[in-house]
Every structure is written in structure tokens, then in C-alpha cells.
Design a protein around this motif. Structure first.
Motif, PDB file in Angstrom:
ATOM      1  N   GLU A  32     -10.333   8.465  14.989  1.00 40.94           N
ATOM      2  CA  GLU A  32      -9.454   8.049  13.888  1.00 40.94           C
ATOM      3  C   GLU A  32      -7.990   7.962  14.331  1.00 40.94           C
ATOM      4  O   GLU A  32      -7.195   7.237  13.734  1.00 40.94           O
ATOM      5  CB  GLU A  32      -9.569   9.040  12.729  1.00 40.94           C
ATOM      6  CG  GLU A  32     -10.967   9.091  12.162  1.00 40.94           C
ATOM      7  CD  GLU A  32     -10.982   8.899  10.664  1.00 40.94           C
ATOM      8  OE1 GLU A  32      -9.972   8.434  10.117  1.00 40.94           O
ATOM      9  OE2 GLU A  32     -12.018   9.222  10.064  1.00 40.94           O
ATOM     10  N   GLU A  33      -7.648   8.720  15.369  1.00 42.49           N
ATOM     11  CA  GLU A  33      -6.256   8.722  15.835  1.00 42.49           C
ATOM     12  C   GLU A  33      -5.844   7.394  16.456  1.00 42.49           C
ATOM     13  O   GLU A  33      -4.662   7.141  16.687  1.00 42.49           O
ATOM     14  CB  GLU A  33      -6.028   9.882  16.807  1.00 42.49           C
ATOM     15  CG  GLU A  33      -6.239  11.214  16.109  1.00 42.49           C
ATOM     16  CD  GLU A  33      -5.780  12.398  16.929  1.00 42.49           C
ATOM     17  OE1 GLU A  33      -4.770  12.259  17.649  1.00 42.49           O
ATOM     18  OE2 GLU A  33      -6.451  13.439  16.861  1.00 42.49           O
ATOM     19  N   GLN A  58      -8.670  -1.131  13.782  1.00 39.75           N
ATOM     20  CA  GLN A  58      -8.780  -2.256  12.854  1.00 39.75           C
ATOM     21  C   GLN A  58      -9.765  -3.276  13.416  1.00 39.75           C
ATOM     22  O   GLN A  58     -10.190  -3.155  14.563  1.00 39.75           O
ATOM     23  CB  GLN A  58      -7.401  -2.874  12.575  1.00 39.75           C
ATOM     24  CG  GLN A  58      -6.682  -3.432  13.782  1.00 39.75           C
ATOM     25  CD  GLN A  58      -5.234  -3.806  13.461  1.00 39.75           C
ATOM     26  OE1 GLN A  58      -4.429  -2.938  13.108  1.00 39.75           O
ATOM     27  NE2 GLN A  58      -4.910  -5.076  13.574  1.00 39.75           N
ATOM     28  N   ARG A  93      -5.335  -0.993   9.185  1.00 39.21           N
ATOM     29  CA  ARG A  93      -6.087   0.201   9.543  1.00 39.21           C
ATOM     30  C   ARG A  93      -7.326   0.340   8.671  1.00 39.21           C
ATOM     31  O   ARG A  93      -7.250   0.250   7.448  1.00 39.21           O
ATOM     32  CB  ARG A  93      -5.188   1.429   9.355  1.00 39.21           C
ATOM     33  CG  ARG A  93      -5.762   2.705   9.891  1.00 39.21           C
ATOM     34  CD  ARG A  93      -4.817   3.872   9.562  1.00 39.21           C
ATOM     35  NE  ARG A  93      -5.107   5.031  10.380  1.00 39.21           N
ATOM     36  CZ  ARG A  93      -6.036   5.941  10.096  1.00 39.21           C
ATOM     37  NH1 ARG A  93      -6.760   5.829   8.994  1.00 39.21           N
ATOM     38  NH2 ARG A  93      -6.235   6.958  10.906  1.00 39.21           N
ATOM     39  N   SER A 133     -10.458   1.811   6.611  1.00 40.18           N
ATOM     40  CA  SER A 133     -10.746   3.004   5.822  1.00 40.18           C
ATOM     41  C   SER A 133     -12.161   2.843   5.277  1.00 40.18           C
ATOM     42  O   SER A 133     -12.726   1.750   5.305  1.00 40.18           O
ATOM     43  CB  SER A 133      -9.751   3.149   4.668  1.00 40.18           C
ATOM     44  OG  SER A 133     -10.103   2.258   3.627  1.00 40.18           O
ATOM     45  N   ASP A 144      -6.236   4.600  14.942  1.00 41.08           N
ATOM     46  CA  ASP A 144      -5.914   3.685  13.823  1.00 41.08           C
ATOM     47  C   ASP A 144      -6.615   2.336  13.994  1.00 41.08           C
ATOM     48  O   ASP A 144      -5.980   1.274  14.013  1.00 41.08           O
ATOM     49  CB  ASP A 144      -4.394   3.461  13.714  1.00 41.08           C
ATOM     50  CG  ASP A 144      -3.648   4.749  13.463  1.00 41.08           C
ATOM     51  OD1 ASP A 144      -4.181   5.619  12.744  1.00 41.08           O
ATOM     52  OD2 ASP A 144      -2.535   4.914  13.993  1.00 41.08           O
TER      53      ASP A 144
END
Ligand SMILES: [Mn+2]
Length: 260
Positions: free
Chosen positions: A110-111, A115, A143, A145, A113
Motif C-alpha cells: 500500500e505504501e 494506480q 490511488r 482504494s 500508492d
């Protein structure tokens, strides 16, 4: 931003590839780096149980990102068909076997980011490319989610016949480069992709494949480690040759994988 480089699939070789990238950044005054995904997993035999390799290589990449960002270099990390399973927390045939380690890697990922896509002037960039079956949507450029969980599951599971799947064609993380060449999304005739290993970068095509760091089960080098450079002033691409494919890299890789 004038000069951008694009980096193909790194697959647990970040600690060996990123020093090459650092040299290029310095020598060519690069201001932006775009990675096309597949940071995790490797074909090299026996590594699916090697949680230590996954941890040290992903941490190397995250540290590199933080340092590069501090130096003012704009970094973008796209998601690949390997990364997406860790991101979603869904283990599959090629992911890390240890469940706890699998989850920890997913959290660390997750660090970056992640896409789905990036637009570089006329060129659409993604891990595997957009064919006629997949539309480009706004959320692909920011980013990720889990708001888009349903779409991400569709992306993770749509595999075309050229990659052994049942779907008509692959998603932007799974498509074979030939699917994109034959039937690109009509709104995006010019694309840059990783995912399908290339011996070198060929600039003569509308679909530019940059996956040049691929190696096989026995650690034979498939690609020559070419890096794609884009100059947004002249709007021209060029290919930077590297010393990736060498006995030195082979020896370092062997030590890196086996090293504690
Ligand atoms: Mn891939």
C-alpha cells in the motif's frame, strides 16, 4: 517535467534494478519515473516459500520510493497482475505460500500508492494494456482504494486465451501484448505496457513493450534491461541500454536470492 523514464516488471529484483535506475536518473537528469507493475513474485524455482526475499525486496523498493520522492523525483507505481492479488488479499497459484507473510506483503504494498494507469502525453501506460473490451475510467489514474473492489476483482480475473484464460481478452493487468496490438481500445491507439517479456524495446510500434528484465525458472535472462526514456519537450522516445544482462548481474542475483 521534461524527462521521464519507464521501468518494466521488476519481480523481486528491485535491489538489483534500482541502482541502474539511479545512474540513469543522474546521467539523464530524469525528473519522473513510472513503474509499470509486477514488483512481486518470481519464476525462479523455489522462491514462492522465500518470504524473506519478498520482505527485503519490497522494503528496498519502498525505501527507494521515499528517497527519490524526497529528492523531488515524481514516482508513479502502476499495479500488475501479480500485485493485484496481494492488494486484494486473495492468494492464488503464484503468490507467497505463507498466509501471514502474504498479508504483511499486501500491507506494505500500500505504501507504493498503486494506480491502474497513467497518461503521458499521447500515450496511455498500464501494466498490460487496454484492449477493446476495457474502458479507461477516471479512477484508474488515481490511488487505488477498495471502493472499486468489484472492478478490481474483474481486472484480477479476466485472462484471455493467450495467457491461458477463458475470457475473450485480458484485462489491463492481464492482456498479452499481441491482444493490444491486434485490438487496442480504439480511443488509445498508442500505449506503453509491461507484462509480456521483451528481448529489447522496439520503438517502431504504436504499442511499446518495456518488460525487459524478465528471467526464467533457471535464471536465464530473456530481456536485455533496456529502459524507455521520454522527453516531453521534443516529444520523443529513446532507449537507454543498460548492463543488466551480464554475468555480474547473474552472480549478484544468485547471492541476493539465496542470501539471508
Ligand atoms: Mn505481469
Amino acid at each position: 517535467m521534461t524527462k521521464t523514464i519507464l521501468v518494466g516488471d521488476t519481480h523481486l529484483k528491485n535491489a538489483l534494478i534500482l541502482p541502474i535506475i539511479d545512474d540513469i536518473i543522474e546521467n539523464h537528469k530524469v525528473e519522473q519515473v513510472i513503474f509499470v507493475g509486477d514488483y512481486l513474485d518470481t519464476k525462479i524455482l523455489g522462491q514462492q516459500d522465500n518470504a524473506k526475499l519478498y520482505a527485503k525486496d519490497l522494503i528496498y523498493l519502498v525505501d527507494w520510493k521515499n528517497k527519490a520522492t524526497e529528492k523531488g523525483i515524481s514516482c508513479t507505481f502502476l499495479i500488475g497482475n501479480h500485485d493485484i492479488f496481494y492488494y486484494m488479499g486473495i492468494p492464488t497459484s503464484f503468490t507467497l505460500t505463507n498466509q501471514e507473510a502474504f498479508e504483511a506483503i499486501g500491507d506494505t504494498l500500500e505504501e507504493l500508492d498503486l494506480q491502474i494507469a497513467f497518461q503521458l502525453d499521447d500515450y496511455l501506460i498500464s501494466h498490460a494494456g487496454y484492449n477493446f473490451l476495457f474502458d479507461v475510467e477516471d479512477w484508474h489514474f488515481s490511488r487505488l482504494s477498495l471502493e472499486n473492489e468489484d472492478e478490481l476483482i474483474r481486472f484480477a480475473s479476466a485472462i484471455g486465451p493467450m495467457r491461458g484464460g477463458q475470457d475473450l481478452a485480458g484485462s489491463p493487468v492481464w492482456a498479452h501484448i499481441e491482444e493490444i496490438e491486434i485490438a487496442p481500445n480504439p480511443e488509445y491507439p498508442k500505449q506503453i505496457v509491461g507484462h509480456t517479456p521483451q528481448p529489447s524495446i522496439d520503438l517502431s510500434k504504436n504499442i511499446i513493450g518495456i518488460d525487459t528484465f524478465a528471467i526464467d525458472e533457471e535464471m536465464n535472462f530473456y530481456g536485455n534491461g533496456d529502459i524507455l526514456l521520454y522527453d516531453s519537450e521534443s516529444k520523443e522516445f529513446s532507449v537507454i541500454a543498460t548492463k543488466w544482462k551480464s554475468v555480474e548481474t547473474f552472480d549478484r542475483l544468485k547471492k541476493y536470492i539465496g542470501g539471508k
